[in-house]
Scaffold this active site. Structure first.
Site, short mmCIF file in Angstrom:
data_model
loop_
_atom_site.label_atom_id
_atom_site.label_comp_id
_atom_site.label_asym_id
_atom_site.label_seq_id
_atom_site.Cartn_x
_atom_site.Cartn_y
_atom_site.Cartn_z
NE ARG A 1 10.11 10.35 -6.44
CZ ARG A 1 11.05 9.44 -6.19
NH1 ARG A 1 11.84 9.57 -5.18
NH2 ARG A 1 11.16 8.39 -6.98
NE ARG B 1 18.30 5.22 -0.92
CZ ARG B 1 17.45 6.00 -1.59
NH1 ARG B 1 17.48 7.30 -1.43
NH2 ARG B 1 16.55 5.48 -2.39
CE LYS C 1 18.55 3.23 -6.98
NZ LYS C 1 17.20 3.72 -6.64
CG ASN C 2 16.04 2.77 -10.23
OD1 ASN C 2 16.15 2.56 -9.02
ND2 ASN C 2 16.19 3.97 -10.76
C1 EPZ Z 1 11.61 6.00 -10.79
O1 EPZ Z 1 10.96 6.69 -9.74
C2 EPZ Z 1 13.02 5.77 -10.33
N1 EPZ Z 1 13.01 4.97 -9.11
C3 EPZ Z 1 13.72 7.10 -10.10
O2 EPZ Z 1 15.06 6.85 -9.75
C4 EPZ Z 1 13.68 7.92 -11.39
O3 EPZ Z 1 14.23 9.19 -11.15
C5 EPZ Z 1 12.24 8.07 -11.87
O4 EPZ Z 1 11.62 6.75 -12.00
C6 EPZ Z 1 12.14 8.78 -13.22
O5 EPZ Z 1 12.87 8.07 -14.18
C7 EPZ Z 1 13.04 3.64 -9.20
O6 EPZ Z 1 12.95 3.05 -10.27
C8 EPZ Z 1 13.17 2.87 -7.93
P1 EPZ Z 1 7.98 8.33 -11.71
P2 EPZ Z 1 9.37 6.84 -9.75
O7 EPZ Z 1 6.74 7.76 -11.15
O8 EPZ Z 1 8.79 5.65 -10.39
C9 EPZ Z 1 5.00 12.06 -11.17
C10 EPZ Z 1 17.03 7.10 -8.46
O9 EPZ Z 1 17.81 8.06 -8.25
N2 EPZ Z 1 4.03 11.12 -10.57
O10 EPZ Z 1 8.39 7.92 -13.08
O11 EPZ Z 1 8.95 7.18 -8.38
C11 EPZ Z 1 6.25 12.26 -10.29
O12 EPZ Z 1 6.02 13.17 -9.26
C12 EPZ Z 1 15.52 7.29 -8.46
O13 EPZ Z 1 17.40 5.93 -8.66
C13 EPZ Z 1 2.77 11.56 -10.22
O14 EPZ Z 1 2.44 12.74 -10.38
O15 EPZ Z 1 9.18 8.10 -10.69
C14 EPZ Z 1 7.27 12.70 -11.29
O16 EPZ Z 1 7.12 14.06 -11.56
C15 EPZ Z 1 15.08 8.61 -7.93
N3 EPZ Z 1 1.89 10.66 -9.67
C16 EPZ Z 1 6.87 11.92 -12.55
O17 EPZ Z 1 5.52 11.51 -12.35
C17 EPZ Z 1 2.22 9.34 -9.47
O18 EPZ Z 1 1.38 8.57 -8.98
C18 EPZ Z 1 7.72 10.69 -12.84
O19 EPZ Z 1 7.87 9.91 -11.67
C19 EPZ Z 1 3.51 8.90 -9.85
C20 EPZ Z 1 4.41 9.81 -10.40
#
Ligand code: EPZ
Length: 429
Positions: free
Chosen positions: A131, A408, A22-23
């Protein structure tokens, strides 16, 4: 609303076909916005999130064809999508669409890179934490976009195109790395991305962008160099197997006992999770077909683990592992370092008799002799599946409510488990 009923106590035996990730599928579909030519994606999973993104891309003018199967294909083989973004008719991604799926925010990079403008609703909070999107916006600013936030929308403008730059992320972000990679692929000159996410899905998207004409070095490592192209062309790419689905079924086998081959799974995509499962007492083998997971009647050993960016233990398997540890002989510790509020499953697992103590980012799980089935509520995608896993080892019936969360991200979950002998069914309505 559909529910899933699980009767615990049956071992799992047989084979489960692992779907496309999915991701990776979601950002790959979004990458179609970068080219006037058609992007063909194979092995796309049949998931509610994929359908929702088709809808969102359709709103921008992307023409999407879902083609049928080839002779000899299994009826459940991944689908092939042909995405043609020849005419982008709208560069706005409205709130009512973005709020349904966070990853749809990622259209911002390709839209501003190709069209010189994008207006994308802020995604807002969600069940697992605040997020924010600041890293995405900083990356686009570094590439020369002007960013304004008005009435809950991000307005990104680069009328004369984006320009290669150095982007250093303060923290690893999968989504922001996708944004930087996609935008840099159509920017003028070279972009250096530092502290990039190393997740296999990022490398998969980079491989597709290369086929489309971008020159990318170092994808899958923390330092990525991108030479942008003036135009990107069409390409054909197969989505890599889903490591989170793989890990989820591996944990399910460890929980229920049995012997299952996860067909099409690639061990190098989830080595840290497989190592943890071995520590817990599962037997893990690699076969020509994929990964074989076995556990006989022996008890589970407790573990201590912290979630971390790839190649560490994935946050997307944290809830499932916690479900497993509720049955370990002893006390386990799981620290969630990626999201600040990803423990929604704890109170539901407690309804089945689990003993879990939360303190900030740390869950302490005291293994119990037995879990007892109960009605439970799905709260997010991975939390939901942890309840199904717990149900597999609970006495009697567990009814999981609000299973739209599961749909989902897990393709035919109840069928895949039932075909290995689990007593699980979907109850409509
Ligand atoms: C991706 O989300 C995945 N989603 C998530 O999978 C996964 O849990 C996550 O990466 C971590 O591996 C998809 O790929 C569609 P991040 P993403 O940006 O990209 C902080 C699932 O269950 N952050 O790596 O949104 C954030 O708050 C989902 O399939 C900022 O502070 O996650 C978090 O603490 C849920 N500012 C950390 O970074 C930003 O602009 C990592 O989030 C962006 C992120």
């Amino acid at each position: 609303m559909d529910r899933i009923r699980v009767l615990g106590g049956r071992p799992l035996r047989g084979s489960i076909a692992i779907s496309g990730a999915k991701n990776a599928a979601l950002p790959l579909m979004i990458a179609s916005l970068l080219s006037e030519e058609t992007l063909v994606l194979d092995n796309v999973p049949r998931l509610a999130d994929v359908a929702q993104l088709q809808h969102i891309l359709g709103n921008h003018g992307v023409d999407i064809m879902v083609s049928g199967k080839r002779v000899g294909d299994n009826e459940n083989a991944g689908q092939t999508l042909q995405l043609s973004a020849k005419n982008i008719v709208d560069t706005t991604a409205p709130y009512h669409l973005v709020s349904k799926m966070r990853a749809s925010f990622w259209v911002i990079g390709p839209l501003v890179a190709r069209m010189g403008e994008a207006k994308v609703s802020m995604p807002g909070g969600c069940a697992i934490g605040t997020r924010p999107v600041d890293f995405h916006l900083d990356a686009l600013r570094a590439l020369g976009a002007e960013i304004d936030i008005e009435q809950g929308y991000v307005l990104a403008r680069a009328p004369r195109g984006l320009k290669g730059a150095r982007i250093t992320f303060p923290k690893v972000s999968v989504g922001a790395t996708h944004t930087a990679l996609m935008a840099a692929s159509l920017a003028y000159g070279e972009t250096l991305i530092e502290n990039a996410a190393c997740e296999p899905e990022v490398a998969d998207v980079a491989a597709c962008l290369e086929k489309m004409g971008a020159q990318i070095e170092g994808a899958g490592t923390a330092t990525v160099r991108v030479q942008g192209a003036k135009k990107l062309r069409g390409a054909r790419h197969a989505v890599l197997p889903d490591r989170i689905e793989t890990g989820t079924y591996a944990i399910a086998v460890a929980m229920a006992g049995g012997d299952v081959v996860l067909a099409g799974a690639r061990p190098e995509l989830l080595q840290s999770a497989l190592d943890i499962l071995k520590q817990a007492g599962a037997e893990i083998g690699v076969t020509n077909e994929g990964i074989r997971v076995k556990r006989d009647g022996t008890g589970l050993a407790p573990i201590e683990v912290e979630t971390a960016p790839f190649p560490g233990f994935p946050t997307d398997l944290q809830a499932q592992l916690m479900a497993l540890m509720t049955r370990a002989r002893g006390t386990s510790k799981i620290v969630e370092t990626i999201f600040e509020n990803r423990f929604m499953h704890v109170q539901e697992l407690a309804r089945l008799g689990a003993r879990i103590h939360l303190n900030g980012d740390t869950a302490t799980i005291e293994g119990v002799e037995r879990l007892k089935g109960a009605p439970v509520m799905a709260t997010d995608l991975r939390a939901s599946v942890s309840l199904v896993i717990a149900g597999l080892a609970s006495e009697g019936e567990t009814m999981v409510h609000r299973v739209y969360h599961l749909d989902r991200g897990f393709e035919r979950l109840e069928q895949k488990l039932a075909q290995c002998g689990a007593a699980i069914e979907r109850v409509a309505g």
